[in-house]
Design a protein around this motif. Structure first.
Motif, mmCIF file in Angstrom:
data_model
loop_
_atom_site.group_PDB
_atom_site.id
_atom_site.type_symbol
_atom_site.label_atom_id
_atom_site.label_comp_id
_atom_site.label_asym_id
_atom_site.label_seq_id
_atom_site.Cartn_x
_atom_site.Cartn_y
_atom_site.Cartn_z
ATOM 1 N N ALA A 139 0.520 -1.306 -0.290
ATOM 2 C CA ALA A 139 0.485 -0.173 0.096
ATOM 3 C C ALA A 139 0.857 1.393 0.012
ATOM 4 O O ALA A 139 0.583 2.191 -0.341
ATOM 5 N N ILE A 140 1.986 1.299 0.922
ATOM 6 C CA ILE A 140 2.742 2.147 0.686
ATOM 7 C C ILE A 140 3.692 2.353 -0.609
ATOM 8 O O ILE A 140 3.770 3.517 -1.096
ATOM 9 N N ILE A 141 3.545 1.560 -0.737
ATOM 10 C CA ILE A 141 4.592 1.883 -2.336
ATOM 11 C C ILE A 141 3.792 2.092 -3.339
ATOM 12 O O ILE A 141 3.672 3.629 -4.213
ATOM 13 N N GLY A 298 -7.974 3.756 0.475
ATOM 14 C CA GLY A 298 -8.910 4.837 0.618
ATOM 15 C C GLY A 298 -8.477 5.431 2.127
ATOM 16 O O GLY A 298 -9.160 6.746 1.800
ATOM 17 N N SER A 299 -8.862 4.967 3.044
ATOM 18 C CA SER A 299 -8.044 5.889 4.209
ATOM 19 C C SER A 299 -7.209 6.605 4.376
ATOM 20 O O SER A 299 -6.929 7.334 4.753
ATOM 21 N N THR A 300 -5.827 5.860 3.796
ATOM 22 C CA THR A 300 -5.024 6.673 4.412
ATOM 23 C C THR A 300 -4.988 7.758 3.164
ATOM 24 O O THR A 300 -4.184 8.628 3.565
ATOM 25 N N PHE A 301 -5.399 7.698 1.854
ATOM 26 C CA PHE A 301 -5.196 8.851 0.598
ATOM 27 C C PHE A 301 -6.194 10.005 1.803
ATOM 28 O O PHE A 301 -5.725 11.259 1.662
ATOM 29 N N THR A 302 -7.540 9.828 2.009
ATOM 30 C CA THR A 302 -8.404 10.785 2.562
ATOM 31 C C THR A 302 -8.462 11.300 4.105
ATOM 32 O O THR A 302 -7.982 12.986 4.492
ATOM 33 N N ARG A 323 3.431 14.735 2.283
ATOM 34 C CA ARG A 323 2.346 14.074 2.295
ATOM 35 C C ARG A 323 3.370 12.654 2.185
ATOM 36 O O ARG A 323 2.318 11.239 2.977
ATOM 37 N N ARG A 324 4.080 12.306 1.813
ATOM 38 C CA ARG A 324 4.876 11.033 1.929
ATOM 39 C C ARG A 324 4.720 9.871 3.269
ATOM 40 O O ARG A 324 4.638 8.983 3.320
ATOM 41 N N MET A 325 6.064 11.135 3.790
ATOM 42 C CA MET A 325 5.714 10.461 5.582
ATOM 43 C C MET A 325 4.637 10.644 5.989
ATOM 44 O O MET A 325 4.905 9.855 6.859
ATOM 45 N N LEU A 326 3.432 11.265 6.031
ATOM 46 C CA LEU A 326 2.071 10.623 6.338
ATOM 47 C C LEU A 326 2.247 9.760 5.806
ATOM 48 O O LEU A 326 1.044 8.593 7.097
ATOM 49 N N ILE A 327 2.300 9.486 4.457
ATOM 50 C CA ILE A 327 1.632 8.301 4.692
ATOM 51 C C ILE A 327 2.039 7.691 4.976
ATOM 52 O O ILE A 327 1.486 6.125 5.648
ATOM 53 N N VAL A 332 2.705 2.562 8.739
ATOM 54 C CA VAL A 332 2.565 1.988 9.546
ATOM 55 C C VAL A 332 2.697 1.306 11.360
ATOM 56 O O VAL A 332 2.803 0.988 11.710
ATOM 57 N N PHE A 333 2.239 3.280 11.377
ATOM 58 C CA PHE A 333 1.388 2.767 12.718
ATOM 59 C C PHE A 333 0.019 2.623 13.300
ATOM 60 O O PHE A 333 0.014 1.330 14.339
#
Length: 409
Positions: A139-141, A298-302, A323-327, A332-333
């Protein structure tokens, strides 16, 4: 001549871009709405209520139509993210909305990652915890690569095809009581507000309400002239999500009517195992993987989009640095919480109920914004039928949420 050809080509390219954003938003919203939480909630409530749960599904679809058309339209006409609009309605309200949506999305993501990890466990025997790590990495990729939005759109669309194909097979091999389902959906013998709030909160509330609208903004939709793409995306997404909701409900009802008991520890898996044995159980694993992965995206993007308060291109470019760090931090959390604590099924049902509280707050805020000319412009008039039905949903969900909370606590 060359300049004329370029100018003639620009509108078409913009139309294509907005069409792609509308369809991308439709699939992102729809697949987020029918993730592991919906599988768990639908199986649980169908086993408890039987055909009467069809009424909750029907209410969910009606609320979905009203909520999505209102929220997508207001966001796109204003040309701003929901949290920015909220701050303009009342200073500080946007930060509260961001906190509610992001926290709700984070907890839902724990269930999404857990669900996808369980899917890999069913398919390949990998431990759910290690499966969750694999899914999280994928998902991160998808979310941080170049042209991430296109990658997200394509991934979610493939996952949607997988979901529908699996459910069609299950309905084909089971004897479905269609007449009973239709009768009790429109004339239920029992109405349970807890099930309605949970299913609405889990499939329309929280981050899901904003997934499509924010995706359209990312695709460049702005202003009254782009309402066509709002309708295209919202109605496509609602239709797709509704078909999947109904199919899963009918599959669960077929198992219940046949006299089988669903396993309380994993009710959704029971449906597929009863319907098609071990082969069906493997199908369930694939469905769970597809549902979990699409909902993670969907959850991460939004949720991450709710941390962006940019109102200019320069500010938006500045936010892109983070944005990338937050994603990565978000995923990860969520994965760490599932890895060390687990119990995603309980989390999904409770968070679905809590999201039911977010919905009336968020919708009321946007409906107020729709009457503010300084937010949506001087020429736009929000359709009266959307305003009236929107406020009815606000009142109904506020009442139903209180009723559900009394039952829950």
């Amino acid at each position: 001549m060359k300049k004329e050809q370029q100018n003639a080509g620009l509108p078409k390219s913009r139309r294509n871009k907005l069409h792609a954003a509308a369809i991308g938003g439709a699939f992102l919203m729809a697949m987020s709405a029918v993730g592991p939480g919906f599988l768990t909630q639908t199986a649980t409530f169908t086993s408890q209520m039987g055909a009467n749960f069809g009424f909750a599904i029907l209410v969910c679809i009606l609320v979905d139509i009203i909520v999505q058309l209102n929220i997508w339209r207001i966001i796109v006409v204003a040309g701003k993210r929901a949290q920015v609009i909220a701050n303009e309605v009342f200073p500080g309200l946007g930060y509260l909305l961001s906190a509610l949506v992001a926290i709700g999305g984070l907890f839902f993501n724990i269930g999404n990652i857990g669900g996808a990890g369980l899917g890999l466990n069913v398919l390949f025997g990998i431990s759910p915890q290690n499966g969750a790590i694999i899914v999280a990495a994928f998902a991160i990729i998808v979310l941080i690569i170049k042209n991430a939005l296109t990658a997200v759109d394509r991934t979610v669309q493939v996952l949607a095809v997988i979901k529908i194909a699996i459910l069609l097979y299950i309905l084909w091999v089971m004897k479905v009581p269609y007449a009973t389902a239709v009768q009790h959906s429109f004339v239920p013998t029992k109405v349970d507000f807890y099930s309605i709030v949970t299913i609405v909160g889990g499939t329309v509330g929280g981050y899901i309400s904003f997934a499509g609208g924010h995706r359209l903004l990312e695709g460049g939709a702005r202003g009254q002239q782009d309402i066509k793409y709002v309708n295209e995306g919202a109605l496509t997404g609602i239709g797709l999500a509704s078909v999947i909701r109904i199919m899963l409900f009918l599959a669960g009802l077929a198992v219940i009517v046949a006299g089988y008991k669903l396993d309380p520890a994993n009710p959704a898996a029971s449906i597929f195992k009863v319907a098609a044995g071990d082969f069906g159980y493997k199908f369930f694993g694939l469905l769970l993987l597809a549902s979990g992965l699409s909902s993670i995206l969907g959850s991460t993007f939004t949720s991450v989009s709710f941390l962006d308060y940019a109102i200019s291109a320069k500010e938006d470019t500045h936010f892109e640095k983070y944005r990338r760090m937050l994603i990565m931090a978000f995923i990860v959390f969520s994965t760490a919480i599932f890895y060390f604590i687990g119990q995603p099924a309980k989390v999904l049902v409770v968070v679905g109920t809590l999201n039911g509280f977010i919905l009336p707050i968020a919708l009321a805020m946007l409906l107020l914004a729709a009457r503010r000319k300084d937010i949506i412009g001087t020429t736009y008039r929000h359709p009266r039928w959307l305003s009236i039905t929107g406020w009815l949903v606000v009142l109904f969900m506020a009442f139903a949420s209180v009723e559900a909370a009394i039952k829950l606590f």
